[in-house]
Structure formats: C-alpha cells, structure tokens
Design an enzyme around this catalytic site. Structure first.
Site, PDB file in Angstrom:
ATOM      1  N   SER A 585       0.851  -1.189   0.000  1.00 31.12           N
ATOM      2  CA  SER A 585       0.000   0.000   0.000  1.00 31.12           C
ATOM      3  C   SER A 585       0.893   1.248   0.000  1.00 31.12           C
ATOM      4  O   SER A 585       1.655   1.446  -0.946  1.00 31.12           O
ATOM      5  CB  SER A 585      -0.953  -0.035   1.195  1.00 31.12           C
ATOM      6  OG  SER A 585      -1.945   0.964   1.073  1.00 31.12           O
ATOM      7  N   ASP A 660      -8.781  -4.820  -6.062  1.00 30.43           N
ATOM      8  CA  ASP A 660      -8.354  -3.783  -5.124  1.00 30.43           C
ATOM      9  C   ASP A 660      -9.180  -2.522  -5.364  1.00 30.43           C
ATOM     10  O   ASP A 660      -9.005  -1.832  -6.369  1.00 30.43           O
ATOM     11  CB  ASP A 660      -6.858  -3.495  -5.305  1.00 30.43           C
ATOM     12  CG  ASP A 660      -6.280  -2.668  -4.166  1.00 30.43           C
ATOM     13  OD1 ASP A 660      -7.042  -1.913  -3.543  1.00 30.43           O
ATOM     14  OD2 ASP A 660      -5.071  -2.782  -3.922  1.00 30.43           O
ATOM     15  N   HIS A 692      -7.571  -5.294  -1.220  1.00 32.37           N
ATOM     16  CA  HIS A 692      -6.345  -4.508  -1.034  1.00 32.37           C
ATOM     17  C   HIS A 692      -5.229  -5.279  -0.344  1.00 32.37           C
ATOM     18  O   HIS A 692      -4.136  -4.756  -0.184  1.00 32.37           O
ATOM     19  CB  HIS A 692      -6.650  -3.222  -0.264  1.00 32.37           C
ATOM     20  CG  HIS A 692      -5.512  -2.252  -0.220  1.00 32.37           C
ATOM     21  ND1 HIS A 692      -4.801  -1.883  -1.353  1.00 32.37           N
ATOM     22  CD2 HIS A 692      -4.932  -1.585   0.806  1.00 32.37           C
ATOM     23  CE1 HIS A 692      -3.840  -1.029  -1.008  1.00 32.37           C
ATOM     24  NE2 HIS A 692      -3.904  -0.835   0.285  1.00 32.37           N
TER      25      HIS A 692
END
Length: 714
Positions: A585, A660, A692
């Site tokens: 991320s 995602d 995600h």
C-alpha cells in the site's frame, strides 16, 4: 545511534527462564510460513480469552461450553450458565444452536439476560426465567446491523437502503447509499447509523455518489468475466454528496439536517446530546483545513449554531465525536491536535472552552470512558513512550493523571459500567499477551491470563530497537533490527527493509516482538537482517512529525529511509551491496520510490498494492496530504512514480490484487506501461479475487512468492 532495548531469544521454558545461547537454539526447529502467517495450516498465536466483557461491574468470561462470572475484587469465578442450557431454550423455539459462547453479550447490567446473535437473528434469553424474551429475524442479506439494547430497535441495510424493524426507511436507486459508512471511512467514520441515547431515534448518513466516476473491476470467477463497477472519487475529481437524516421509528418519519449544499463538504463524527434534542457533528471543508463543530435541532433539522471552529494551514483531521460528561450534560470532551498533539479539551455547550485537560509532547490515543463516581476519564496515551500505549485515569477537576496497569507495553482497556474496574489486555516485547482486571481506584490488579510464548519450542531471531536521526538532523526515528538466531558478527548479511511509512501506521512498537511480523521472523531465520524504520509522516509522534510530508508524499519519507540504510551500512555485519526493500500500500509506494530514486542503494524490491500516482488515489485521504492536482501540480508530478520509470536498475516485483478497490489496479498497470515506454523491466504478479491485501490461505502463498523473489535476486 542509540540502542533502546534488546529482545533476545526466544527459548522460553515453562519456568519462564530466558536463554539466548545459539548452542541451545540449534537443537530447536525454525518456524515455517505455515506457523508464522495468518491463514497458515499451523499458524501459531498467543492464547487469549475471547469474548471477555462486563456485565455491569462483573467480569464475564465465556468459554466454549460455560459462561463464568469473575469477581473483579477477588478474581473468584462462578459458573453463570452453560451452553447446553441455552441451546435447549433455542431449540424449543427452533432457533438453532450455539457452537460456543464467545459471541454472546450481557448488555443489561440489571437483568439476567443474554443477547445472542445468530445468523439472521437477534435473540434475548433470560437465564433466570430460562426462556426466550424476544427474537428478531433479519433478511438473509442484511448488513450493517445495529441492535439498540435500550429500545430493542434494530437497524440494518439491504443493498444501498436503510431499514429499521423490517420497515424501509429509504428507497433510493443505485448510486445513493443510506445507513452505511461515508467519506471512504476517513475521519474516524466506521458506520452509517447512530441511535439516540434512548434508542428511539436514529441518525443516519445518506450518500449520493451517482455523480462519482465508476471504476471497473472484473470478476474472473464468472463463466465470462463480469464487470464490477465501484464508485471511486479520485483526487481532484467530483466527490459524493452526503446528508444526515434522523428517523423516528414510532412515527416512521424522517427529517434531514438543513446543512445547505453538501457539495465538497464532509460531515463527520456524529454524536447525540444526552437529551436527544440536538445532534452534533464536525463539518470539514474539502480542503480539510477548516473544521466546525455544529449543533442541529433534532425536531426541525435546522442549525442551532456553530460552537467553535478550528483551522490549520496544512490540514485538520477530526477523528473523534464529542463525548458528554455523564454527570454534567452541559459539558463535553473534544479531541484536537491544535497544540501539536492529540489532547482532550473540556467545553461547555455554549462553545466556550472550560480548560485543556491533557497536554504535553505525547498524544491521547483513546477515551475508554468515565468513572462517574470519581469524576474521572480513563484514557490510553503515549505519555510513557511513542512506542507504547498506556492507560491512565484523569481527574476532570484537576487534570491530574494516575497510571493504570504496568508501565511497559501496548495496552487496550475495556471499562466496567461504573468505571470502577478495567479489563486490561497488553503485550510487551517479552510478553505475548497478559489480561488483567484492574481496580481504577487503587490500581489493584488480578491476572486472568499470561500467555506463554507460542514459539517457545522454536529457534527464534534476536530483536533490537533503537533510534537514529532523521534526514532533518534533529528528529529521532525509531528502528527495529532483527538478526538471525545463529548470528555471526564476522559474517556479512543481506538486509531487507520492511517499510510502510505513511500516516496512521507504526511499524516499530513496544508490543510483542516490538511489532515484528511473522515474515520478518521467517526471513531473519533464513539468514537476512530485517530492518524497519518509522520515518517522519508515520503515527504516534504528533502533528508536526506527521505533516512534514505535506504536499510531497514519499519524498521526506524516502530521505529518512536512506538514513536508515546509512546506519545499516555502518554495521560491520551488513552487506551494503545487498539491500532490499518490501512494503504494501503506502509501503508499496515507498518500495517503488526507493528503487527509483536511490537505484544505487536498493538492489531488490517487492511492492504490494502500490500507490504509483497520487492522482489515482481517493479524494479524502489523498487531498488531505497532497491537496488537489489542480492546486499542487508540482507535488503530484514529483510524486508520480511513472515519471521515474526510466530509473529502474534493480529487480522490482509489483504485486496487485485484481479487486483492489482501495488502491485500484490502474496504479500498477500504468506503471508497467511507463516502464515499457522507458525500456525498463519490472516483474508483475496478480492475486485474483482479492481486494487490497491477500487474506486467508493465499496469504501464505503471497509470502512464499515474496521470499522466493528475494532469494533469487538478493
């Protein structure tokens, strides 16, 4: 450089003696990914007491077959009732059976009643009368259930609409969502409906996102791939519009707050006045630099007044609703970072500041509740250390603080009804988990559980925590360094930096194993030095530390990470030519950025779910830290990693999930295109059907994939 602590080991015998000799370690096996990663077949974790809760001031300890009452003064346990008895009552009503008691709750301090949540059913059982008092069935696809224990009303959503007691509150078309979390779960928002104190009124969010651009995701599990569109407001683009409604289940009527045009406004942190005549919320402008605490009439929906406002040249980030003093309805607690750290402020309902309750170069992390009899508020804070979370009671009258629980570790507390007792669950570098009952008046503690090390029979690496200076030459940054169990100071080791680096996250902690993840342990045991550094911009260090990265995310953070590598290279046992980096991320952004901006330092990187271009990221988070692409074109250009694709010299693996909806696949795919155009050659791996991050059994596969990449190239 300053070394703060070492955690060596770990071979923890039943006697709790700690041995660190490598000779003994050689007799033990090393944990595998299946042992270390959630989803692994043999995943090991510290024992806990699940479902521990309060019934008034009595602690309730559920087990599979029995429910025990624990006297917080003495620790004495008394059998309250059994699963067998509950199941007999449930089966008489043909309501199914409980397989354990960990999820039952006792929300009524003065009643001998359980709230039992079964799939699609809320049941109240009175064990003294041995009968079912009430039951409320829910539709099969009901979500966001919110049962009010005072009134017995239940709110839930079906698709995009809100229901109360099986009656539709809203009937909106696709694109308008009611009763669910809004503003992309930012600003502390985690749900979309809020019961009044007596449970007879329901405030709820209504979000019109019909004007928001839809992002296409593809479901590959269908016979022919199917399109799954998600509303995704990217930075600088059109955002959704939110309004707040109030529903009365008795009259079945709804009014909406008359807040005016909701365009480019955020309505956050909803709270009720104790008399339910007013509703409070914190309004924020789209620039996120001007917040207002507003009071609305519940009867008319009209604005009663703006109690006060808060501005900042960078950003204001309200995350906590106001909380009224239980003994004084004319005063409430407001949380703010206005002095640089999140602290508590006591206000009157006239909007005038009574006083600041807490202050110092540390922050309040949580408000657990009140002890009304002593007129105290119980908090969690970083007062002892930014790596820790400790519990304190604070006098409302004087502001004096008294610690509760042990001074080390990360503590999470649950307060009893009166505030006289506390369930304190904590871990520290040497303690996987400890659960204690604490009397808030005198601090007396009764231990319910001290978990043994789940890896006591395994060879484990050593962990050190220390500080180095940031790139500004002044700020202390905390690092964690993990060495192999058979560490030889005369050898040269490859090193992997595990990085996140973004707001609201902290990698190095004072909790169990100093926050090290299972994969860090695994790689250290395979002969790598594992290193993490919490750069400027990360959590629990105050506003100035966090917003040093404002309008150029990844730049200052990268400079700090390079300082970490300089420290690593100063160590005689680190091979400075074999430095790798991995993160997910924001950490995926950092990983990619470090390989591109510092190709002479980093040889290998694995970037998971990376942000590549902040212009592709969502409005609320992205614009808080970067402003809009229109107002900060230079910053967006500087932080757009596609512009640096030609700098790639090392080995870079990008991993992305095909569903995602947080960091959409456009990031990774557009970067791959930029690399093709620049004639550089990253690698790519996709995890189908995941969002995600990679969860469940596939998480072990993910970490094996990452491991193999480093083993092959580093």
């Amino acid at each position: 450089m300053k070394i703060i602590s070492k955690w060596m080991g770990v071979i923890l015998l039943a006697s709790s003696a700690l041995f660190t000799t490598n000779v003994m370690a050689q007799d033990l096996k090393k944990p595998t990914l299946e042992d270390l990663i959630p989803g692994g077949e043999t995943y090991r974790f510290a024992k806990s007491l699940y479902g521990l809760q309060w019934w008034g001031d009595t602690c309730i300890k559920p087990e599979i077959d029995s429910l025990f009452a624990v006297n917080p003064k003495t620790g004495k346990e008394t059998l309250l009732l059994t699963r067998e008895r509950i199941n007999q009552a449930l089966e008489q009503e043909k309501l199914g059976k409980l397989s354990h008691l960990y999820q039952v709750s006792l929300p009524w301090a003065e009643k001998t009643q359980l709230l039992i949540t079964l799939p699609d059913n809320y049941i109240v059982y009175d064990w003294k009368a041995d009968k079912i008092i009430s039951k409320q069935a829910l539709p099969e696809k009901a979500a966001n259930e919110d049962y009010n224990t005072v009134s017995g009303h239940i709110a839930y959503t079906l698709n995009n609409n809100l229901y109360v007691n099986d009656r539709a509150v809203t009937n909106k078309p696709e694109g308008i969502v009611c009763g669910q979390s809004v503003h992309r779960n930012e600003f502390g928002i985690s749900k979309g409906a809020y019961w009044s104190p007596k449970g007879d009124l329901l405030a709820f969010y209504r979000m019109d996102e019909s004007m928001v651009t839809q992002y296409p995701l593809v479901d590959i599990t269908a016979r022919v791939g199917e399109l799954n569109n998600v509303r995704y407001p990217m930075a600088g683009m059109t955002s959704h519009k939110v309004t707040v409604g109030i529903y009365n289940p008795e009259t079945q009527k709804t009014i909406y707050l008359n807040a005016g045009d909701p365009t480019d406004r955020y309505f956050t942190n909803i709270s009720w006045a104790p008399d339910a005549k007013s509703l409070y919320l914190i309004e924020l402008n789209r620039d996120q630099n001007h917040a207002k605490l507003c009071q609305y009439s519940v009867e008319t929906g009209e604005l009663i007044g703006t109690l006060f406002e808060e501005t900042h040249p960078k950003y204001v980030e309200p995350q906590h609703p106001i909380v009224f003093l239980p003994w004084d309805n004319s005063k409430f607690i407001y949380q703010s970072q206005r002095d640089g750290f999140n602290h508590l402020y006591l206000y009157g309902t006239d909007g005038k500041l009574v006083k600041q309750l807490t202050s110092g170069n540390w922050l309040v992390q949580d408000v657990l509740g009140f002890n009304s009899g002593k007129k105290e508020i119980i908090i969690a804070s970083t007062e002892y250390s930014p790596l820790q979370s400790n519990l304190f009671k604070v006098s409302i009258a004087t502001g004096n603080r008294s610690p509760l629980g042990t001074p080390e570790g990360i503590h999470h507390g649950t307060l009893s009804a009166s505030g006289s007792y506390l369930i304190d669950t904590y871990s520290s570098p040497e303690v996987p988990r400890s659960i204690n009952l604490i009397a808030t008046q005198n601090g007396k503690s009764i231990n319910l559980l001290t978990a043994e090390d789940p890896f006591k029979d395994f060879t484990m690496p050593s962990i050190e925590v220390g500080t180095i200076k940031a790139a500004d030459g002044m700020t202390d940054l905390y690092y964690r360094l993990i060495k192999p169990a058979d560490f030889d100071p005369n050898k040269k080791y490859p090193t992997i930096v595990y990085v996140y680096g973004g707001p609201h996250a902290q990698m190095v902690t004072g909790g169990w194993q100093n926050g090290a993840r299972g994969w860090d342990i695994y790689m250290a045991n395979k002969g790598y030095i594992m290193f993490s550094l919490d750069n400027r911009g990360s959590d629990n260090r105050g506003l100035e530390f966090e917003n040093a990265t404002f309008r150029h995310l990844g730049i200052e953070e990268g400079k700090d990470q390079v300082k970490g590598v300089e420290f690593l290279k100063s160590l005689p046992y680190v091979d400075g030519n074999r430095i790798g980096v991995h993160g997910w991320s924001f950490g995926g952004h950092m990983t990619t950025a470090l390989l591109l901006r510092y190709p002479e330092i980093f040889k290998v990187g694995v970037a998971g779910g990376p942000v590549i271009d902040w212009g592709y990221y969502e409005i609320m988070y992205g614009e808080r830290y970067m402003d809009t692409p229109q107002s900060n074109p230079e910053g967006y250009k500087e932080c757009n990693l596609k512009n640096l694709a030609g700098n790639l010299k090392g080995h870079l693996l990008l991993i992305h999930d095909d569903h995602d909806d947080t960091c959409v696949p456009q990031h990774t795919l557009s970067f791959i295109k930029a690399c093709v155009d620049a004639r550089t050659y990253p690698d790519l791996f996709i995890y189908p059907t995941h969002k995600h991050n990679v969860r469940g059994r596939d998480r072990v596969h993910l970490h094996e994939k990452i491991t193999r990449y480093f083993e092959e190239h580093l």
